[in-house]
Design a protein around this motif. Structure first.
Motif, PDB file in Angstrom:
ATOM      1  N   LEU A 101       4.618  31.773 -54.226  1.00 22.40           N
ATOM      2  CA  LEU A 101       3.657  31.409 -53.195  1.00 22.40           C
ATOM      3  C   LEU A 101       2.362  30.888 -53.800  1.00 22.40           C
ATOM      4  O   LEU A 101       1.796  29.889 -53.352  1.00 22.40           O
ATOM      5  CB  LEU A 101       3.372  32.613 -52.293  1.00 22.40           C
ATOM      6  CG  LEU A 101       4.515  33.073 -51.380  1.00 22.40           C
ATOM      7  CD1 LEU A 101       4.110  34.335 -50.629  1.00 22.40           C
ATOM      8  CD2 LEU A 101       4.904  31.984 -50.393  1.00 22.40           C
ATOM      9  N   VAL A 102       1.893  31.563 -54.830  1.00 25.73           N
ATOM     10  CA  VAL A 102       0.614  31.205 -55.426  1.00 25.73           C
ATOM     11  C   VAL A 102       0.764  29.992 -56.353  1.00 25.73           C
ATOM     12  O   VAL A 102      -0.190  29.244 -56.568  1.00 25.73           O
ATOM     13  CB  VAL A 102       0.022  32.410 -56.195  1.00 25.73           C
ATOM     14  CG1 VAL A 102      -1.277  32.043 -56.884  1.00 25.73           C
ATOM     15  CG2 VAL A 102      -0.210  33.556 -55.218  1.00 25.73           C
ATOM     16  N   PHE A 113      -3.047  31.960 -51.348  1.00 21.32           N
ATOM     17  CA  PHE A 113      -1.949  31.017 -51.163  1.00 21.32           C
ATOM     18  C   PHE A 113      -2.494  29.810 -50.414  1.00 21.32           C
ATOM     19  O   PHE A 113      -2.518  29.786 -49.185  1.00 21.32           O
ATOM     20  CB  PHE A 113      -0.812  31.685 -50.396  1.00 21.32           C
ATOM     21  CG  PHE A 113       0.348  30.786 -50.086  1.00 21.32           C
ATOM     22  CD1 PHE A 113       0.639  29.678 -50.860  1.00 21.32           C
ATOM     23  CD2 PHE A 113       1.172  31.059 -49.000  1.00 21.32           C
ATOM     24  CE1 PHE A 113       1.712  28.857 -50.566  1.00 21.32           C
ATOM     25  CE2 PHE A 113       2.255  30.248 -48.706  1.00 21.32           C
ATOM     26  CZ  PHE A 113       2.522  29.144 -49.481  1.00 21.32           C
TER      27      PHE A 113
END
Length: 288
Positions: A140-141, A163
């Motif tokens: 996600l990051v 995010f």
């Protein structure tokens, strides 16, 4: 086999989850696609109560795809939005933010009506050990921030991660529960690696795994270990002996058991799902 395990850091994690809930809008609950029910912590329902929740069925690439479709439908019938993903290969990840917005659409509409300035969704990532939380966070990051490892208990503390501009993520350590009342759940978790091997007997888990595959995926056992149909149909203890001997381990059945367990965990017997909806009497109408 009864497994009781509640280390101090897990008790602390449960308290932290309870304390941090007020800071988040939604909980991302990760479950293992191979055991979508057994990998859910029953304490979470009491902890989370009415907090909005998105169930992410991770490791879908390792599970029986037809069974996964049934489980997605099952969770939706229970009132949860569910999404099948594979965090390791980034599959389904793009659908998480839209799904979260769908779960929170009433809150988002209320905030807009009150004239509140839009802000990032605040989410808590939670699940039992080894379900793939750290891998998901990293996907996600977009960079390796959360510590990962193919063993339970790697993530020890809590951290916020950004995010994009749409979501702020709060990571939490994996939490098991004090005692598995159903020994089947303990065996399923052990077979997939959610419980440390030091706490279990691998031969018991190997026998459980062989019995399961003989019942639901007999051809995969025969193909993996070069067995005849008659050999693959043996009872689990005799089957383990046959596999051990065929691999040249002579009478070292511990080594044979370790081979079977790690073959199953690593997907060398193919995709499988340990939790079966037919056991809940739901399989016939499970797929929408």
């Amino acid at each position: 086999m009864t497994i009781q395990w509640f280390p101090g850091h897990m008790a602390k994690a449960r308290r932290e989850v309870s304390e941090k809930l007020k800071f988040v809008d939604i909980v991302f609950e990760l479950v293992d696609a191979r055991l979508p029910i057994s990998s859910r912590n029953p304490m979470l329902d009491q902890l989370l109560q009415q907090k909005p929740r998105l169930i992410l069925i991770n490791k879908a690439d390792l599970a029986d795809p037809q069974q996964t479709k049934q489980w997605v439908s099952y969770f939706k019938r229970q009132g949860y939005f569910a999404l099948a993903i594979n965090a390791q290969d980034n599959q389904g990840i793009k659908g998480i933010v839209p799904a979260a917005k769908e779960v929170l659409k009433e809150k988002i509409a209320r905030d807009k009506a009150r004239g509140l300035k839009p802000r990032a969704i605040r989410a808590m990532v939670i699940g039992i050990p080894n379900v793939g939380k750290s891998t998901l966070m990293n996907r996600l990051v977009g960079k390796k921030i959360a510590q990962t490892g193919n063993k339970p208990g790697v993530t020890k503390g809590q951290q916020w991660l950004r995010f994009g501009n749409e979501v702020e993520l709060l990571d939490t350590p994996g939490i098991l529960w004090p005692k598995f009342e159903d020994p089947e759940i303990g065996k399923r978790l052990a077979l997939t690696g959610a419980i440390k091997d030091q706490l279990i007997h691998l031969d018991d888990i190997a026998l459980y795994g062989l019995d399961f595959f003989a019942r639901y995926y007999p051809d995969k056992v025969a193909a993996r270990y070069n067995l005849t149909a008659e050999e693959a149909a043996l009872l689990a203890p005799e089957l383990l002996m046959k596999i051990t001997q065929k691999r040249g381990y002579k009478d070292n059945y511990d080594r044979g058991a370790e081979l079977v367990v790690f073959d199953i965990r690593q997907g060398k017997l193919g995709r499988y799902t340990l939790d079966r909806l037919e056991e809940l009497g739901e399989a016939d109408d499970a797929v929408d």
